[in-house]
Design a protein around this motif. Structure first.
Motif, PDB file in Angstrom:
ATOM      1  N   GLY A 239       0.810  -1.219   0.000  1.00 26.62           N
ATOM      2  CA  GLY A 239       0.000   0.000   0.000  1.00 26.62           C
ATOM      3  C   GLY A 239       0.837   1.260   0.000  1.00 26.62           C
ATOM      4  O   GLY A 239       0.587   2.194  -0.779  1.00 26.62           O
ATOM      5  N   THR A 240       1.850   1.300   0.860  1.00 24.25           N
ATOM      6  CA  THR A 240       2.684   2.507   0.947  1.00 24.25           C
ATOM      7  C   THR A 240       3.549   2.703  -0.287  1.00 24.25           C
ATOM      8  O   THR A 240       4.056   3.799  -0.516  1.00 24.25           O
ATOM      9  CB  THR A 240       3.594   2.447   2.184  1.00 24.25           C
ATOM     10  N   LEU A 241       3.703   1.640  -1.103  1.00 23.64           N
ATOM     11  CA  LEU A 241       4.505   1.766  -2.317  1.00 23.64           C
ATOM     12  C   LEU A 241       3.983   2.866  -3.221  1.00 23.64           C
ATOM     13  O   LEU A 241       4.755   3.579  -3.865  1.00 23.64           O
ATOM     14  CB  LEU A 241       4.517   0.430  -3.063  1.00 23.64           C
ATOM     15  N   PHE A 242       2.677   3.046  -3.271  1.00 23.57           N
ATOM     16  CA  PHE A 242       2.099   4.040  -4.170  1.00 23.57           C
ATOM     17  C   PHE A 242       2.433   5.463  -3.727  1.00 23.57           C
ATOM     18  O   PHE A 242       2.429   6.394  -4.532  1.00 23.57           O
ATOM     19  CB  PHE A 242       0.586   3.848  -4.262  1.00 23.57           C
ATOM     20  N   ILE A 243       2.755   5.634  -2.454  1.00 20.00           N
ATOM     21  CA  ILE A 243       3.224   6.947  -1.984  1.00 20.00           C
ATOM     22  C   ILE A 243       4.737   7.029  -2.115  1.00 20.00           C
ATOM     23  O   ILE A 243       5.279   8.010  -2.634  1.00 20.00           O
ATOM     24  CB  ILE A 243       2.791   7.172  -0.525  1.00 20.00           C
ATOM     25  N   SER A 244       5.439   6.002  -1.657  1.00 19.53           N
ATOM     26  CA  SER A 244       6.902   6.026  -1.642  1.00 19.53           C
ATOM     27  C   SER A 244       7.497   6.130  -3.044  1.00 19.53           C
ATOM     28  O   SER A 244       8.538   6.756  -3.237  1.00 19.53           O
ATOM     29  CB  SER A 244       7.443   4.775  -0.951  1.00 19.53           C
ATOM     30  N   PHE A 245       6.844   5.499  -4.031  1.00 26.50           N
ATOM     31  CA  PHE A 245       7.388   5.455  -5.385  1.00 26.50           C
ATOM     32  C   PHE A 245       6.770   6.530  -6.290  1.00 26.50           C
ATOM     33  O   PHE A 245       6.987   6.531  -7.492  1.00 26.50           O
ATOM     34  CB  PHE A 245       7.149   4.070  -5.986  1.00 26.50           C
ATOM     35  N   PHE A 246       6.017   7.434  -5.706  1.00 24.37           N
ATOM     36  CA  PHE A 246       5.386   8.501  -6.471  1.00 24.37           C
ATOM     37  C   PHE A 246       6.459   9.420  -7.078  1.00 24.37           C
ATOM     38  O   PHE A 246       7.476   9.659  -6.439  1.00 24.37           O
ATOM     39  CB  PHE A 246       4.466   9.305  -5.544  1.00 24.37           C
ATOM     40  N   PRO A 247       6.281   9.927  -8.319  1.00 26.37           N
ATOM     41  CA  PRO A 247       5.075   9.883  -9.164  1.00 26.37           C
ATOM     42  C   PRO A 247       4.983   8.665 -10.067  1.00 26.37           C
ATOM     43  O   PRO A 247       3.996   8.486 -10.770  1.00 26.37           O
ATOM     44  CB  PRO A 247       5.226  11.144 -10.010  1.00 26.37           C
ATOM     45  N   TRP A 248       6.030   7.834 -10.073  1.00 29.24           N
ATOM     46  CA  TRP A 248       6.071   6.718 -11.022  1.00 29.24           C
ATOM     47  C   TRP A 248       5.119   5.602 -10.654  1.00 29.24           C
ATOM     48  O   TRP A 248       4.825   4.737 -11.487  1.00 29.24           O
ATOM     49  CB  TRP A 248       7.509   6.198 -11.127  1.00 29.24           C
ATOM     50  N   SER A 249       4.599   5.635  -9.424  1.00 29.86           N
ATOM     51  CA  SER A 249       3.675   4.588  -8.999  1.00 29.86           C
ATOM     52  C   SER A 249       2.375   4.622  -9.800  1.00 29.86           C
ATOM     53  O   SER A 249       1.642   3.622  -9.825  1.00 29.86           O
ATOM     54  CB  SER A 249       3.375   4.729  -7.507  1.00 29.86           C
ATOM     55  N   ILE A 250       2.072   5.726 -10.472  1.00 34.79           N
ATOM     56  CA  ILE A 250       0.847   5.767 -11.268  1.00 34.79           C
ATOM     57  C   ILE A 250       0.941   4.808 -12.456  1.00 34.79           C
ATOM     58  O   ILE A 250      -0.084   4.463 -13.060  1.00 34.79           O
ATOM     59  CB  ILE A 250       0.546   7.198 -11.763  1.00 34.79           C
ATOM     60  N   LYS A 251       2.148   4.367 -12.792  1.00 32.65           N
ATOM     61  CA  LYS A 251       2.331   3.417 -13.885  1.00 32.65           C
ATOM     62  C   LYS A 251       2.400   1.961 -13.408  1.00 32.65           C
ATOM     63  O   LYS A 251       2.466   1.044 -14.225  1.00 32.65           O
ATOM     64  CB  LYS A 251       3.602   3.748 -14.663  1.00 32.65           C
ATOM     65  N   LEU A 252       2.398   1.742 -12.101  1.00 33.93           N
ATOM     66  CA  LEU A 252       2.548   0.383 -11.599  1.00 33.93           C
ATOM     67  C   LEU A 252       1.379  -0.537 -11.953  1.00 33.93           C
ATOM     68  O   LEU A 252       1.600  -1.712 -12.276  1.00 33.93           O
ATOM     69  CB  LEU A 252       2.780   0.411 -10.083  1.00 33.93           C
TER      70      LEU A 252
END
Length: 472
Positions: A239-252
């Motif tokens: 869950g926290t990956l989408f914050i920690s890896f932002f902004p690239w997490s939008i492509k995950l």
């Protein structure tokens, strides 16, 4: 450690510090030599480690898919939120990330002829295996010195590939026995003297408390207290990956979709490394968002390989709910464009600079230790002792020991005046209400400085007064 000329056992505020191995402290000592004892010098080694990790990713990415993959892997890693935070923090994590990334790359090179034979070339045979193998175990040894046993997770990544490439003689290629003896030797060159000097206490605290206890129970309030809450926190890092890896997490989501349908052996290697780190950290009870940071270089490389082949999540959602013939072809075939990637990188740079030079300086005004130091530094003397009541924050040591060479200690509220009446210059930091109660009128020649701010470590506002005397 510098004052003692003792570079074996870490000390902080005149006490042993067994929390971590010493590599980060060695780099900070070197940084202090060039920049002096200040917070910039303490943070600078982490910045170097972050930059070197980006260089590794550029080199590894070039080997995998050319300069485009190399550049985007370095850019994605550098401009994600968690790297932005920890590549300027005075902590051990970025050196761990650097050495773990190096070990993952070297492990890949030892398997490259079977994972990606089309890119291996004629020099990928035995002539280079000895060099890759030697550097692989050197990286593992230094990774342990950076932050302990977590530095050996690349071993699990390499071993996991046995599931996908069954005909490779792993034992002969990696020489795990002799290789790990070499890694142990690197650790032992420091570890044995450290254990002897501390009568084994370094191992008991560093491994026993900060590895074993951290794995089976929450430490410092970070983690779950019951079995039910522990099970609920198992997906914490996903869950926290989408914050920690932002902004690239939008492509995950798009990346996961693509890899679930099409992946090669190199993808499997990178995915194995990522999942092993996430699963191991999820099982450990103590949890903090940055504990999975060692997976981010692999994730950046994996995303860079497929970035410009990913369809948008909205397009993929349409494909789920509508027949293909009803989805307009321009949208149906939409891919991530270079323009989008460049804009995302540019926005991340702009936001990072704005935070660094705009938001953070404003927040720093609420740091009590920094404000008290700024107000009192003209009156600080090298011979001063200093103490506190209910405010034992390491930040006081970072700021004040550049001028006052005493050591920070805690005292009970009823011992404030006794401490201040001792001979010699000294100061104490206490809650303002206590300062007013003990000293309704400040003694002649003494000074006081008051600050209000926010203690981010404890999550509460504070009102503090520094009481100082310069003479006997």
């Amino acid at each position: 450690m510098r004052e003692r000329s003792d570079y074996i056992v870490p000390f902080f505020n005149d006490k042993y510090r067994f929390d971590k191995p010493p590599f980060i402290y060695w780099t900070q000592i070197a940084s202090y030599h060039f920049f002096g004892e200040n917070d910039f010098a303490a943070r600078f080694p982490s910045t170097i480690a972050g930059a070197l990790t980006a260089v590794l990713l550029f080199g590894w990415g070039r080997r995998l898919g050319g300069e485009r993959v190399g550049w985007w892997a370095a850019i994605i890693f550098t401009l994600c939120l968690q790297t932005f935070i920890h590549a300027k923090a005075s902590v051990a994590d970025m050196w761990l990330v650097f050495f773990v990334t190096a070990a993952h790359w070297l492990g890949y090179e030892l398997l490259r002829d079977v994972l990606a034979p089309e890119t291996a070339g004629p020099l990928a045979a035995n002539r280079r295996w000895k060099l890759w193998r030697f550097l692989f175990y050197v990286a593992l040894g230094l990774a342990f010195l950076a932050k302990g046993p977590l530095g050996w997770l690349p071993l699990l990544t390499v071993l996991s590939m046995k599931l996908f490439v069954r005909d490779v003689p792993f034992l002969r290629r990696f020489r795990f026995g002799t290789g790990m003896l070499g890694a142990f030797l690197i650790v032992a060159l420091w570890g044995m003297p450290a254990l002897i000097v501390t009568n084994g206490e370094y191992f008991n605290v560093g491994i026993g408390r900060h590895v074993v206890e951290r794995s089976f129970g929450p430490m410092e309030g970070h983690g779950s207290q019951s079995l039910e809450s522990y099970l609920l926190t198992l997906p914490f890092y996903f869950g926290t990956l989408f914050i920690s890896f932002f902004p690239w997490s939008i492509k995950l989501p798009s990346l996961v979709w693509r890899l679930s349908r099409q992946r090669d052996q190199t993808d499997k290697y990178l995915l194995s490394g990522i999942l092993i780190i996430f699963v191991v950290m999820s099982v450990i009870k103590t949890k903090l968002p940055h504990y999975t940071l060692t997976a981010f270089p692999l994730l950046a490389l994996l995303l860079a390989r497929h970035l410009f082949e990913l369809q948008g999540f909205f397009v993929r959602f349409l494909r789920l709910i509508l027949p293909a013939r009803l989805v307009a072809s321009p949208f149906y075939n939409l891919r991530t464009s270079p323009r989008f990637a460049k804009r995302a990188a540019l926005i991340a740079v702009v936001v990072g600079l704005a935070l660094s030079f705009g938001v953070f300086p404003l927040i720093a005004r609420n740091f009590p230790s920094a404000d008290l130091f700024k107000k009192s530094r003209a009156d600080l003397l090298p011979a001063m002792d200093f103490a506190n009541v209910d405010y034992f924050e390491p930040s006081v040591v970072w700021y004040f020991r550049g001028r006052a060479k005493g050591f920070f200690r805690g005292v009970a509220p009823d011992q404030v005046d006794r401490f201040m009446q001792h001979p010699g210059p000294r100061f104490i930091i206490v809650p303002t209400d206590l300062a007013k109660a003990v000293y309704p009128e400040m003694p002649s020649g003494w000074k006081s400085y008051r600050t209000t701010g926010y203690n981010f470590v404890k999550g509460k506002r504070v009102d503090l007064t520094l009481v100082l005397k310069q003479s006997q």
